[in-house]
Design a protein around this motif. Structure first.
Motif, PDB file in Angstrom:
ATOM      1  N   ALA A 159      50.049 -47.331 -20.377  1.00 45.99           N
ATOM      2  CA  ALA A 159      49.092 -46.799 -21.356  1.00 45.99           C
ATOM      3  C   ALA A 159      49.707 -45.687 -22.198  1.00 45.99           C
ATOM      4  N   VAL A 160      50.660 -44.954 -21.629  1.00 49.69           N
ATOM      5  CA  VAL A 160      51.239 -43.819 -22.364  1.00 49.69           C
ATOM      6  C   VAL A 160      52.093 -44.296 -23.544  1.00 49.69           C
ATOM      7  N   PRO A 161      53.092 -45.169 -23.351  1.00 48.90           N
ATOM      8  CA  PRO A 161      53.818 -45.672 -24.533  1.00 48.90           C
ATOM      9  C   PRO A 161      52.930 -46.464 -25.480  1.00 48.90           C
ATOM     10  N   ALA A 162      51.908 -47.139 -24.947  1.00 51.12           N
ATOM     11  CA  ALA A 162      50.982 -47.860 -25.818  1.00 51.12           C
ATOM     12  C   ALA A 162      50.217 -46.881 -26.714  1.00 51.12           C
ATOM     13  N   THR A 163      49.809 -45.762 -26.139  1.00 49.38           N
ATOM     14  CA  THR A 163      49.104 -44.743 -26.925  1.00 49.38           C
ATOM     15  C   THR A 163      50.013 -44.158 -27.988  1.00 49.38           C
ATOM     16  N   TRP A 164      51.281 -43.922 -27.641  1.00 44.60           N
ATOM     17  CA  TRP A 164      52.230 -43.425 -28.649  1.00 44.60           C
ATOM     18  C   TRP A 164      52.343 -44.389 -29.818  1.00 44.60           C
ATOM     19  N   GLN A 165      52.459 -45.674 -29.506  1.00 38.06           N
ATOM     20  CA  GLN A 165      52.606 -46.662 -30.580  1.00 38.06           C
ATOM     21  C   GLN A 165      51.371 -46.690 -31.480  1.00 38.06           C
ATOM     22  N   LEU A 166      50.186 -46.629 -30.862  1.00 38.32           N
ATOM     23  CA  LEU A 166      48.943 -46.607 -31.640  1.00 38.32           C
ATOM     24  C   LEU A 166      48.868 -45.345 -32.483  1.00 38.32           C
ATOM     25  N   LEU A 167      49.184 -44.211 -31.883  1.00 37.77           N
ATOM     26  CA  LEU A 167      49.132 -42.939 -32.600  1.00 37.77           C
ATOM     27  C   LEU A 167      50.089 -42.945 -33.786  1.00 37.77           C
TER      28      LEU A 167
END
Length: 238
Positions: A174-182
Motif C-alpha cells: 500500500a505504501v508504494p501504491a500510495t506514492w504512485q497515486l500521490l
C-alpha cells in the motif's frame, strides 16, 4: 459517544421526599467480548441507538473498482513476502470548488486507520471527520490565508490484505501504491510541491511516518493521531 450514569447518593425533592439510590446503571451501550486479530480477547462497546451525519461527502470524487476509475499501481514491493505486486487502489479526491489551472494549490494526504478497511472509498470519508474537515470552507480559508489558492484532499482506501502497518513491523505494498497515486495527482493538477501535507490516524498515521522517512523533506508538515504499534497484545511474541 458512550455514556452511563448511576445514582450513588440519596436525593431530595422540594417536597422533602427522598429518592434513594438504586442498583441500576443506566447506559446507552452494551459491552461484549470479541477476539482481536492477535487472538487476544478485548471488550467491544456498541451504542444501542443514535446516529450522526457527516456533511460534505458529495464534494469528493469517488474512484472505485466497480466503475474502473480506481488507481492501478505497478511493481509495489511487499516487505512481508519480498515480492512486487500490482495494487488496485480506490480513492476519494477533493478538488477545491474554485480550482483553476496554474494556481497555487496545496494537498493533504489523509490515510484512514485499520479499523475501517475495504474497497469502498466512502468508508474513508465516514470513519472519521478528517477528510470533511480539510475540505471544509473553514480549512480552505486557512489555506488561502497561508497564500494558497486552496487545498486538495487525497484519501486512498486500503483493503485488509494491504494493511500498511502490520504486527510484524513490515510495510505493505500500500505504501508504494500510495506514492504512485500521490505523484500522479500532484503532477496532474500542478500541486505546489512545497505545500504537501501528510495526516492519518493509527495505521494511517504510521504509514505517513514511514513515507516521510522514505522521502526526506517531502512533506511540508505531518499530523498524526493515535499512532502506536507493537506486539504488546500477544504475550507470546518476543
Amino acid at each position: 459517544m458512550i455514556v452511563g450514569v448511576k445514582q450513588v447518593g440519596t436525593l431530595g425533592d422540594i417536597s422533602g421526599n427522598d429518592v434513594v439510590p438504586s442498583q441500576d446503571f443506566i447506559r446507552n451501550y452494551t459491552v461484549s467480548e470479541v477476539e482481536g486479530r492477535n487472538g487476544q480477547m478485548q471488550k467491544q462497546y456498541t451504542v444501542e441507538e443514535g446516529s450522526y451525519v457527516i456533511e460534505g461527502i458529495e464534494k469528493f470524487e469517488l474512484h472505485t473498482i466497480e466503475d474502473e476509475t480506481a488507481f492501478v499501481a505497478e511493481d509495489c514491493f511487499e516487505e512481508e513476502t519480498g515480492e512486487s505486486i500490482t495494487v488496485t487502489l480506490p480513492y476519494a479526491l477533493y478538488i477545491p470548488e474554485d480550482y483553476k489551472e496554474g494556481g497555487n494549490y496545496g494537498l493533504v494526504l489523509q490515510i484512514h486507520d485499520a479499523g475501517t478497511m475495504g474497497t469502498d472509498p466512502v468508508l474513508t470519508l465516514t470513519e472519521a471527520q478528517a477528510c470533511m474537515n480539510f475540505a471544509s470552507d473553514e480549512v480552505q480559508g486557512y489555506a488561502k490565508e497561508a497564500g494558497m489558492d486552496g487545498l486538495f484532499v487525497l484519501a486512498p482506501m486500503l483493503s485488509a490484505d494491504i494493511r500498511s502497518a502490520r504486527d510484524n513491523y513490515t510495510i505493505s505494498a500500500a505504501v508504494p501504491a500510495t506514492w504512485q497515486l500521490l505523484d500522479k495527482i500532484v503532477e496532474e493538477y500542478g500541486i505546489n510541491e512545497n505545500r504537501i501535507f501528510g495526516t492519518g490516524q493509527s495505521m494511517g498515521g504510521m504509514q505517513v511516518i514511514a513515507m516521510a522517512a522514505q522521502r526526506d523533506n517531502y512533506f511540508a508538515g505531518i499530523w498524526e493521531n493515535g499512532c502506536q504499534w507493537g506486539t504488546n497484545y500477544n504475550k507470546e511474541e518476543p
